[in-house]
Design a protein around this motif. Structure first.
Motif, PDB file in Angstrom:
ATOM      1  N   ASP A  42       0.822  -1.213   0.000  1.00 40.56           N
ATOM      2  CA  ASP A  42       0.000   0.000   0.000  1.00 40.56           C
ATOM      3  C   ASP A  42       0.856   1.263   0.000  1.00 40.56           C
ATOM      4  O   ASP A  42       0.343   2.360  -0.240  1.00 40.56           O
ATOM      5  CB  ASP A  42      -0.916   0.027   1.234  1.00 40.56           C
ATOM      6  CG  ASP A  42      -1.952  -1.078   1.198  1.00 40.56           C
ATOM      7  OD1 ASP A  42      -2.359  -1.469   0.091  1.00 40.56           O
ATOM      8  OD2 ASP A  42      -2.346  -1.563   2.278  1.00 40.56           O
ATOM      9  N   LEU A  43       2.131   1.116   0.306  1.00 38.68           N
ATOM     10  CA  LEU A  43       3.020   2.274   0.398  1.00 38.68           C
ATOM     11  C   LEU A  43       3.659   2.541  -0.966  1.00 38.68           C
ATOM     12  O   LEU A  43       4.474   1.739  -1.436  1.00 38.68           O
ATOM     13  CB  LEU A  43       4.113   2.019   1.439  1.00 38.68           C
ATOM     14  CG  LEU A  43       3.624   1.786   2.878  1.00 38.68           C
ATOM     15  CD1 LEU A  43       4.773   1.300   3.754  1.00 38.68           C
ATOM     16  CD2 LEU A  43       3.015   3.060   3.452  1.00 38.68           C
ATOM     17  N   PRO A  44       3.321   3.646  -1.617  1.00 35.06           N
ATOM     18  CA  PRO A  44       3.932   3.953  -2.921  1.00 35.06           C
ATOM     19  C   PRO A  44       5.402   4.331  -2.759  1.00 35.06           C
ATOM     20  O   PRO A  44       5.876   4.615  -1.653  1.00 35.06           O
ATOM     21  CB  PRO A  44       3.100   5.126  -3.438  1.00 35.06           C
ATOM     22  CG  PRO A  44       2.507   5.748  -2.225  1.00 35.06           C
ATOM     23  CD  PRO A  44       2.317   4.649  -1.227  1.00 35.06           C
ATOM     24  N   ASP A  45       6.114   4.359  -3.856  1.00 39.94           N
ATOM     25  CA  ASP A  45       7.558   4.623  -3.828  1.00 39.94           C
ATOM     26  C   ASP A  45       7.924   5.923  -3.114  1.00 39.94           C
ATOM     27  O   ASP A  45       8.900   5.945  -2.347  1.00 39.94           O
ATOM     28  CB  ASP A  45       8.114   4.627  -5.253  1.00 39.94           C
ATOM     29  CG  ASP A  45       8.097   3.237  -5.874  1.00 39.94           C
ATOM     30  OD1 ASP A  45       7.959   2.261  -5.108  1.00 39.94           O
ATOM     31  OD2 ASP A  45       8.211   3.131  -7.109  1.00 39.94           O
ATOM     32  N   PRO A  46       7.192   7.036  -3.328  1.00 37.69           N
ATOM     33  CA  PRO A  46       7.579   8.279  -2.637  1.00 37.69           C
ATOM     34  C   PRO A  46       7.553   8.144  -1.115  1.00 37.69           C
ATOM     35  O   PRO A  46       8.366   8.771  -0.421  1.00 37.69           O
ATOM     36  CB  PRO A  46       6.536   9.293  -3.126  1.00 37.69           C
ATOM     37  CG  PRO A  46       6.083   8.768  -4.445  1.00 37.69           C
ATOM     38  CD  PRO A  46       6.088   7.282  -4.294  1.00 37.69           C
ATOM     39  N   GLU A  47       6.646   7.339  -0.604  1.00 35.76           N
ATOM     40  CA  GLU A  47       6.558   7.191   0.850  1.00 35.76           C
ATOM     41  C   GLU A  47       7.670   6.293   1.380  1.00 35.76           C
ATOM     42  O   GLU A  47       8.152   6.481   2.505  1.00 35.76           O
ATOM     43  CB  GLU A  47       5.165   6.680   1.220  1.00 35.76           C
ATOM     44  CG  GLU A  47       4.115   7.755   0.929  1.00 35.76           C
ATOM     45  CD  GLU A  47       2.688   7.277   1.068  1.00 35.76           C
ATOM     46  OE1 GLU A  47       2.488   6.092   1.398  1.00 35.76           O
ATOM     47  OE2 GLU A  47       1.776   8.086   0.835  1.00 35.76           O
ATOM     48  N   ILE A  48       8.103   5.321   0.569  1.00 37.95           N
ATOM     49  CA  ILE A  48       9.261   4.514   0.948  1.00 37.95           C
ATOM     50  C   ILE A  48      10.515   5.383   0.947  1.00 37.95           C
ATOM     51  O   ILE A  48      11.366   5.288   1.845  1.00 37.95           O
ATOM     52  CB  ILE A  48       9.425   3.318  -0.012  1.00 37.95           C
ATOM     53  CG1 ILE A  48       8.249   2.346   0.147  1.00 37.95           C
ATOM     54  CG2 ILE A  48      10.745   2.601   0.236  1.00 37.95           C
ATOM     55  CD1 ILE A  48       8.133   1.718   1.520  1.00 37.95           C
ATOM     56  N   VAL A  49      10.629   6.262  -0.040  1.00 39.21           N
ATOM     57  CA  VAL A  49      11.755   7.210  -0.078  1.00 39.21           C
ATOM     58  C   VAL A  49      11.719   8.108   1.155  1.00 39.21           C
ATOM     59  O   VAL A  49      12.758   8.386   1.778  1.00 39.21           O
ATOM     60  CB  VAL A  49      11.712   8.058  -1.369  1.00 39.21           C
ATOM     61  CG1 VAL A  49      12.752   9.183  -1.304  1.00 39.21           C
ATOM     62  CG2 VAL A  49      11.952   7.183  -2.589  1.00 39.21           C
ATOM     63  N   PHE A  50      10.523   8.547   1.527  1.00 35.35           N
ATOM     64  CA  PHE A  50      10.365   9.374   2.725  1.00 35.35           C
ATOM     65  C   PHE A  50      10.869   8.634   3.963  1.00 35.35           C
ATOM     66  O   PHE A  50      11.618   9.197   4.775  1.00 35.35           O
ATOM     67  CB  PHE A  50       8.897   9.761   2.885  1.00 35.35           C
ATOM     68  CG  PHE A  50       8.576  10.440   4.188  1.00 35.35           C
ATOM     69  CD1 PHE A  50       9.028  11.723   4.457  1.00 35.35           C
ATOM     70  CD2 PHE A  50       7.828   9.777   5.155  1.00 35.35           C
ATOM     71  CE1 PHE A  50       8.735  12.348   5.666  1.00 35.35           C
ATOM     72  CE2 PHE A  50       7.529  10.386   6.360  1.00 35.35           C
ATOM     73  CZ  PHE A  50       7.984  11.681   6.615  1.00 35.35           C
ATOM     74  N   PHE A  51      10.499   7.374   4.104  1.00 33.48           N
ATOM     75  CA  PHE A  51      10.981   6.580   5.240  1.00 33.48           C
ATOM     76  C   PHE A  51      12.509   6.498   5.235  1.00 33.48           C
ATOM     77  O   PHE A  51      13.156   6.587   6.288  1.00 33.48           O
ATOM     78  CB  PHE A  51      10.392   5.171   5.196  1.00 33.48           C
ATOM     79  CG  PHE A  51       8.954   5.079   5.646  1.00 33.48           C
ATOM     80  CD1 PHE A  51       8.349   6.101   6.352  1.00 33.48           C
ATOM     81  CD2 PHE A  51       8.199   3.940   5.370  1.00 33.48           C
ATOM     82  CE1 PHE A  51       7.025   6.015   6.771  1.00 33.48           C
ATOM     83  CE2 PHE A  51       6.877   3.837   5.781  1.00 33.48           C
ATOM     84  CZ  PHE A  51       6.287   4.877   6.474  1.00 33.48           C
ATOM     85  N   SER A  52      13.080   6.310   4.049  1.00 37.73           N
ATOM     86  CA  SER A  52      14.543   6.187   3.965  1.00 37.73           C
ATOM     87  C   SER A  52      15.236   7.478   4.390  1.00 37.73           C
ATOM     88  O   SER A  52      16.364   7.448   4.898  1.00 37.73           O
ATOM     89  CB  SER A  52      14.955   5.805   2.541  1.00 37.73           C
ATOM     90  OG  SER A  52      14.771   6.884   1.638  1.00 37.73           O
ATOM     91  N   GLN A  53      14.555   8.603   4.194  1.00 35.79           N
ATOM     92  CA  GLN A  53      15.145   9.899   4.533  1.00 35.79           C
ATOM     93  C   GLN A  53      15.079  10.210   6.026  1.00 35.79           C
ATOM     94  O   GLN A  53      15.889  10.986   6.532  1.00 35.79           O
ATOM     95  CB  GLN A  53      14.434  11.007   3.747  1.00 35.79           C
ATOM     96  CG  GLN A  53      14.668  10.937   2.240  1.00 35.79           C
ATOM     97  CD  GLN A  53      13.761  11.885   1.472  1.00 35.79           C
ATOM     98  OE1 GLN A  53      12.751  12.378   2.003  1.00 35.79           O
ATOM     99  NE2 GLN A  53      14.113  12.145   0.208  1.00 35.79           N
ATOM    100  N   ILE A  54      14.117   9.615   6.729  1.00 36.96           N
ATOM    101  CA  ILE A  54      13.932   9.970   8.144  1.00 36.96           C
ATOM    102  C   ILE A  54      14.496   8.933   9.105  1.00 36.96           C
ATOM    103  O   ILE A  54      14.580   9.192  10.310  1.00 36.96           O
ATOM    104  CB  ILE A  54      12.438  10.204   8.464  1.00 36.96           C
ATOM    105  CG1 ILE A  54      11.639   8.901   8.325  1.00 36.96           C
ATOM    106  CG2 ILE A  54      11.868  11.301   7.579  1.00 36.96           C
ATOM    107  CD1 ILE A  54      10.178   9.027   8.762  1.00 36.96           C
ATOM    108  N   VAL A  55      14.884   7.763   8.601  1.00 36.12           N
ATOM    109  CA  VAL A  55      15.333   6.679   9.485  1.00 36.12           C
ATOM    110  C   VAL A  55      16.478   7.119  10.389  1.00 36.12           C
ATOM    111  O   VAL A  55      16.481   6.841  11.596  1.00 36.12           O
ATOM    112  CB  VAL A  55      15.738   5.438   8.654  1.00 36.12           C
ATOM    113  CG1 VAL A  55      16.613   4.505   9.479  1.00 36.12           C
ATOM    114  CG2 VAL A  55      14.512   4.687   8.186  1.00 36.12           C
TER     115      VAL A  55
END
Length: 602
Positions: A96-109
């Motif tokens: 359910d998580l589109p690519d932009p939201e996965i990128v967002f997660f990678s930026q905040i980890v």
């Protein structure tokens, strides 16, 4: 999924994450694993949206979705499942998580200092991002293993986090560096320092090591620790914990090739059932019926002791003593039975009663009630009913009948009944066919009126995992040693309503279980061909052995035959073995009943 919570085109940044108040949300929450984090982030997201802070609301909703997912730590491709599936709708999954939201997660980890949240987001990035970046897998491992190894944390999801850390490390192999060895050392250290006040923690940690082929260098040390705690619990009168620790110690001693200690621990497991039987009949609410089941469990455990070790513990003499206790309790249990009369009811009342029976109970109690919704068949009464029906309506039984498969093959023939005063061999075939036909009707009623409605309630109220069912299988004397994982997987698949997987896992294990217990009493389960090749007999042949009724009892033996290996019935074993079952067949009332039947057995 997002359109009803925030605008689909709403963009968010790391700055939005830093300002959304996520730390305050977690600090103000009683931490009970990911479920409490999910609920806290969801509440905060709603509040943010109501206040017009849409960017903050979206960030918090994404964190809530990430924390809502159920972790299946050993799965390589689908380690996250929805926590809820109701009436065709479900909660979030990684897809359910589109690519932009996965990128967002990678930026905040990197900006997260909470190990639970950091591990979850890094794990999702590792799973979804293409191409994969191993650094996120390592971040997930390091934060999963930063979660404390204590009893309270373990039961609130810490167990799955540590298993996930191990699974990822095993997947990465040399890419994980020394992490696997470091985790092994940490687990062994906590296990060695565990006390009785930690409850099952030492047992759980030993299982974690064993199931991942870790701790082999400390086999004896681990076995001795488990034995020491087992004896301590035994002295305290905590029979249940003592039994589980004795059983775990037995596994580790066996791994260490110490047959004498393995047998000693197995005897202790068996005697724990005897102690429980004695306690049950001497309690304020005595029950010889329950005591009889405990004596039966003790007998089954004693039978697993190799013959080379039996003389030391007088196993054969003890088995005879326990059979006498079993018979005495069985006789006395008849006095506990009462005749219950009720007016006739339609299936809607059955459905309602089944749902009420399991509703509102804790998971363990609900599962016990579920497994006992139906008491099973009384083969003597089924036979009497079949004979009475044939004599009242003899015309159908007088003529031979042929049973044909769906593709037109003749798979069984039933002769005509003589209807004489003395039953002959052909008459017995007719009676058996009628018994199995009546049994099939009963199965249909039980599934539709009891099992399925109650299962729906269980699924709504309790989230049981594969590990829970493996644990149940491990505690059951009827499950052969070494088959706990397969039995547990089959039971969980059924609970998860995946009856295709369930049936393909369960049927071979039922056959192995029958073969195993027959061998334990010295029954020859093989046939020697004219070429000198010794082949294992199939389930149909095994269940025709006279010892089958003695080992399993007439009622249980009848159900095994009627369900799995009689051409007059669903014949699940043979239909499955020959590839004759399609998907619909795997979801039949017989398949569902077979799953419930196995759960009741275990």
């Amino acid at each position: 999924m997002s359109s009803d919570r925030y605008p689909a085109d709403l963009e968010i940044s790391a700055q939005d994450f830093a300002e959304c108040g996520w730390k305050g949300v977690l600090s103000g929450t009683i931490r009970e694993g990911y479920s409490s984090m999910w609920q806290a982030f969801s509440a905060a997201a709603r509040e943010a949206m109501e206040e017009g802070r849409q960017s903050h609301g979206k960030v918090l909703w994404l964190l809530a979705d990430a924390c809502s997912m159920t972790l299946l730590p050993k799965s390589i491709n689908e380690p996250f499942k929805p926590i809820m599936v109701i009436e065709g709708k479900r909660s979030a999954i990684p897809d359910d998580l589109p690519d932009p939201e996965i990128v967002f997660f990678s930026q905040i980890v990197d900006g997260i200092d909470d190990p639970w949240l950091k591990a979850r987001l890094a794990d999702l990035v590792w799973l979804k991002q293409q191409p994969r970046d191993v650094n996120f897998a390592l971040i997930a491992v390091d934060n999963y293993r930063a979660i404390p190894l204590d009893t309270e944390t373990w039961v609130r999801g810490g167990d799955k986090c540590w298993q996930r850390a191990i699974s990822l490390s095993l997947m990465l192999k040399v890419g994980a560096g020394e992490r696997l060895q470091e985790m092994e050392s940490s687990i062994v250290a906590v296990l060695s320092g565990a006390t009785a006040q930690d409850g099952f923690l030492c047992h759980w940690l030993a299982d974690l090591l064993y199931e991942n082929s870790l701790g082999w260098a400390n086999q004896v040390e681990i076995a001795q620790k488990l034995e020491a705690l087992a004896r301590e619990f035994d002295e305290q009168g905590d029979v249940h914990r003592a039994r589980e620790y004795y059983d775990s110690a037995s596994r580790w001693y066996k791994k260490a090739s110490d047959e004498a200690k393995t047998a000693e621990m197995t005897v202790a497991v068996a005697e724990s059932w005897v102690k429980e039987a004695v306690v049950r009949v001497s309690s304020d609410n005595p029950s010889h019926m329950v005591a009889a089941s405990f004596y039966e469990n003790a007998i089954q455990v004693y039978r697993t002791i190799p013959r080379s070790e039996r003389a030391v513990y007088r196993v054969d003499d003890r088995l005879e003593e326990l059979r006498q206790h079993l018979n005495e309790s069985g006789d006395k249990s008849l006095d506990e039975m009462k005749v219950i009369k009720s007016p006739s009811m339609d299936i809607s009342e059955l459905v309602d009663n089944a749902r009420k029976a399991v509703r509102g109970k804790d998971a363990v109690e609900a599962l016990k009630v579920f497994a006992n919704l139906h008491g099973g068949v009384n083969v003597e009464k089924v036979r009497e009913s079949a004979i009475e029906k044939i004599r009242k309506h003899p015309m159908q039984a007088m003529f031979p009948a042929t049973v044909m498969s769906r593709d037109g093959r003749v798979i069984a023939k039933r002769p005509g009944m003589s209807l004489g005063d003395t039953l002959n061999e052909d008459d017995e075939i007719v009676i058996r066919a009628e018994m199995i036909r009546d049994y099939g009707i009963l199965v249909s009623i039980v599934v539709q009126g009891d099992i399925w409605p109650a299962l729906e309630v269980l699924l709504l109220e309790h989230r049981l995992t594969e590990a829970d069912f493996v644990h149940i299988a491990r505690q059951s004397p009827i499950v052969p040693k070494g088959r706990e994982q397969l039995f547990g997987k089959a039971l969980f698949a059924g609970y998860d309503q995946d009856f295709v997987t369930m049936l393909h896992l369960l049927v071979p294990q039922i056959e192995h279980m029958v073969r195993y217990h027959l061998k334990q009493v010295g029954v020859k389960t093989t046939t020697l061909s004219t070429d000198g090749i010794e082949n294992e007999n199939g389930l149909s042949t095994l269940m025709e052995l006279p010892e089958a009724n003695r080992v399993f009892g007439e009622d249980l033996a009848f159900e095994i035959k009627a369900l799995f290996c009689d051409a007059f019935g669903p014949n699940l074993r043979n239909e499955l073995a020959h590839g004759l079952l399609d998907t619909g067949d795997c979801y039949s009332v017989y398949s569902i009943y077979a799953w419930w039947f196995a759960l009741k057995l275990v």
